[in-house]
Design an enzyme around this catalytic site. Structure first.
Site, PDB file in Angstrom:
ATOM      1  N   TYR A 113     -22.036  25.535  -7.118  1.00 58.18           N
ATOM      2  CA  TYR A 113     -23.025  24.550  -7.562  1.00 58.18           C
ATOM      3  C   TYR A 113     -24.063  25.153  -8.519  1.00 58.18           C
ATOM      4  O   TYR A 113     -24.788  24.425  -9.177  1.00 58.18           O
ATOM      5  CB  TYR A 113     -23.754  23.919  -6.358  1.00 58.18           C
ATOM      6  CG  TYR A 113     -22.858  23.099  -5.450  1.00 58.18           C
ATOM      7  CD1 TYR A 113     -21.518  22.915  -5.736  1.00 58.18           C
ATOM      8  CD2 TYR A 113     -23.354  22.510  -4.302  1.00 58.18           C
ATOM      9  CE1 TYR A 113     -20.694  22.177  -4.905  1.00 58.18           C
ATOM     10  CE2 TYR A 113     -22.543  21.760  -3.458  1.00 58.18           C
ATOM     11  CZ  TYR A 113     -21.203  21.609  -3.763  1.00 58.18           C
ATOM     12  OH  TYR A 113     -20.399  20.871  -2.941  1.00 58.18           O
ATOM     13  N   LYS A 145     -12.297  31.256   2.351  1.00 57.23           N
ATOM     14  CA  LYS A 145     -10.926  30.996   1.890  1.00 57.23           C
ATOM     15  C   LYS A 145     -10.412  32.335   1.360  1.00 57.23           C
ATOM     16  O   LYS A 145     -10.042  32.490   0.188  1.00 57.23           O
ATOM     17  CB  LYS A 145     -10.961  29.901   0.803  1.00 57.23           C
ATOM     18  CG  LYS A 145      -9.614  29.381   0.383  1.00 57.23           C
ATOM     19  CD  LYS A 145      -8.923  28.539   1.433  1.00 57.23           C
ATOM     20  CE  LYS A 145      -7.535  28.124   0.962  1.00 57.23           C
ATOM     21  NZ  LYS A 145      -6.714  27.523   2.016  1.00 57.23           N
ATOM     22  N   ASP A 155      -9.929  25.372   5.540  1.00 53.46           N
ATOM     23  CA  ASP A 155      -9.065  24.220   5.849  1.00 53.46           C
ATOM     24  C   ASP A 155      -8.846  24.097   7.357  1.00 53.46           C
ATOM     25  O   ASP A 155      -8.868  23.005   7.930  1.00 53.46           O
ATOM     26  CB  ASP A 155      -7.733  24.289   5.081  1.00 53.46           C
ATOM     27  CG  ASP A 155      -7.182  25.690   4.952  1.00 53.46           C
ATOM     28  OD1 ASP A 155      -7.886  26.653   5.316  1.00 53.46           O
ATOM     29  OD2 ASP A 155      -6.029  25.852   4.494  1.00 53.46           O
ATOM     30  N   ASP A 198     -21.393  22.388   2.348  1.00 54.78           N
ATOM     31  CA  ASP A 198     -21.741  21.019   1.983  1.00 54.78           C
ATOM     32  C   ASP A 198     -20.750  20.061   2.647  1.00 54.78           C
ATOM     33  O   ASP A 198     -21.125  19.083   3.309  1.00 54.78           O
ATOM     34  CB  ASP A 198     -21.664  20.899   0.445  1.00 54.78           C
ATOM     35  CG  ASP A 198     -22.181  19.568  -0.063  1.00 54.78           C
ATOM     36  OD1 ASP A 198     -22.766  18.811   0.725  1.00 54.78           O
ATOM     37  OD2 ASP A 198     -21.978  19.274  -1.257  1.00 54.78           O
ATOM     38  N   ASP A 253     -21.254  17.793   6.394  1.00 54.28           N
ATOM     39  CA  ASP A 253     -21.130  16.333   6.405  1.00 54.28           C
ATOM     40  C   ASP A 253     -20.082  15.893   7.421  1.00 54.28           C
ATOM     41  O   ASP A 253     -20.273  14.905   8.137  1.00 54.28           O
ATOM     42  CB  ASP A 253     -20.730  15.814   5.016  1.00 54.28           C
ATOM     43  CG  ASP A 253     -21.948  15.375   4.220  1.00 54.28           C
ATOM     44  OD1 ASP A 253     -23.072  15.754   4.613  1.00 54.28           O
ATOM     45  OD2 ASP A 253     -21.785  14.666   3.215  1.00 54.28           O
TER      46      ASP A 253
END
Ligand code: NAD
Length: 366
Positions: A146, A195, A227, A251, A255
């Protein structure tokens, strides 16, 4: 204790829910003999309307002079609000990114707790919800994808977009230390999510987290691919204590974790820097669909104020008193519309704030 609190009411339901949190803070000040002063700051859409930009330099400086900042939420309906006719760098959300960067808020804490009284709202299978969960998602907030360089250009007549993902050892180390410190105050388990089977940034993440873990022998560390973590959050959320991860993964996962609690209006959050300073805000957005109706759930903001007392002011007893008052209000059946169920008493934003205040008194310490 005397504390100077910056207050960003923000947009949409922001002013309504922040007012209730201030009411609760005033109650805490009266019961426990503290003095909290509030400085109103404009940010997001409210600042665009007055100043033409979502965050001014003066607001940032004023925020820096505060001991902590309590915020509602910012933004509007992207389809109808004129703020979204502006270029992305001038929209409400840009102010939040600038504020986080300007205050060096690199650590974001989002608790996801399934309250006993609200188990019915959990969308997971009954046998999973019955086990309950109480996790803290610790997300790196000022690095990664980001904040990397981005560009869109034509290459051989075809548009190509590029976003850069960068992490330095220092950025990873400081958030990892914060994560382990928080784990020491909880159930002493850190799940570091990455990851590492694909990304170099994740391999560095894993290496540095392991180095930091060596200083915390009482904390159990496990690594999990992002994942798999997304699956485990719906399959067995009770296994998690502190989830430590980078910006974009955090992020998305935070959520997801908030959705499995089934009640976005209940979830608080904090963003911290190297000092005691923090920015405290509900996890949800500005909910333009219900703004001004007096029905928004103020509990997430009230619990964010409790986090502020705990993490910025070291007022653990007072933070406990707020959390206990919220539980008591729920136990006695008070619900805002978003968490309403059969047989409970529906109340509006203001009444929920007032009820919670009533449960805060010095006897409740026993
Ligand atoms: P949202 O969280 O505002 O709303 C999603 C749903 O949850 C809506 O139905 C809303 O009514 C409900 N909801 C949220 N908070 C609630 C509360 N306290 N009580 C009762 N119901 C509540 O998400 P969205 O609709 O995707 O976003 C709306 C705006 O908020 C956008 O402009 C977005 O950019 C902004 N936003 C801001 C923040 C922030 O300030 N940190 C975070 C997320 C979204």
């Amino acid at each position: 204790m005397e504390m100077k609190i910056g207050v960003i009411k923000g947009d949409g339901i922001g002013p309504e829910i922040v007012d209730e949190a201030l009411k609760v803070l005033d109650r805490i000040a009266a019961v426990y003999g503290h003095s909290f002063s509030y400085t109103q700051l404009l940010m997001g859409g409210a600042s665009i309307d007055v100043n033409g930009v979502p965050l001014t330099e003066e607001t940032l400086e004023e925020a820096k002079r505060s001991d902590a900042v309590l915020m509602g939420s910012i933004g509007g309906d992207a389809k109808t609000s004129p703020w979204y006719q502006l270029e992305p760098s001038k929209r409400p959300e840009a102010g939040l990114l600038q504020l986080r960067k300007g205050l060096n808020l690199f650590a974001n804490l989002r608790p996801a707790v399934l309250y006993e009284e609200l188990k019915g709202a959990c969308p997971l299978k009954e046998e999973i919800a019955d086990k309950g969960f109480d996790m803290m998602i610790m997300r790196e907030l000022t690095g990664g994808l980001y904040f990397g360089k981005r560009s869109t250009e034509k290459v051989d007549g075809v548009l190509v977009a590029k976003d850069e993902l960068t992490y330095s050892e220092e950025e990873i180390r400081r958030i990892a230390k914060r994560g382990f410190d928080i784990a020491m105050k909880r159930r002493r388990k850190v799940t570091s999510v990455d990851k590492a089977n694909v990304l170099d940034s994740s391999r560095l993440w894993r290496k540095v987290v392991e180095e930091v873990a060596a200083d915390y022998p009482e904390v159990t560390l496990e690594h999990m691919l992002v994942d798999n973590c997304a699956m485990q959050l719906v399959k067995d959320p009770a296994q998690f204590d502190v989830i430590l991860t980078e910006n974009m993964f955090g992020d998305i996962l935070s959520d997801e974790a908030s959705m499995v609690t089934g009640s976005i209006g209940m979830l608080s959050s904090a963003s911290l820097n190297d000092t005691k300073f923090g920015l405290y805000e509900p996890s949800g957005g500005s909910a333009p669909d219900i703004a001004g109706k007096g029905i928004a759930n103020p509990i997430a903001t009230i619990l964010s104020a409790a986090m502020m007392l705990r993490y910025s002011f070291d007022l653990d007893t007072e933070a406990d008193a707020i959390e206990r008052a919220v539980s008591l209000a729920l136990k006695d059946g008070y619900r805002t519309a978003d968490i309403m169920s059969e047989g409970k008493t529906q109340v509006g934003t203001k009444e929920m704030g007032s009820r919670i205040c009533e449960y805060i008194n010095s006897e409740s310490e026993e």
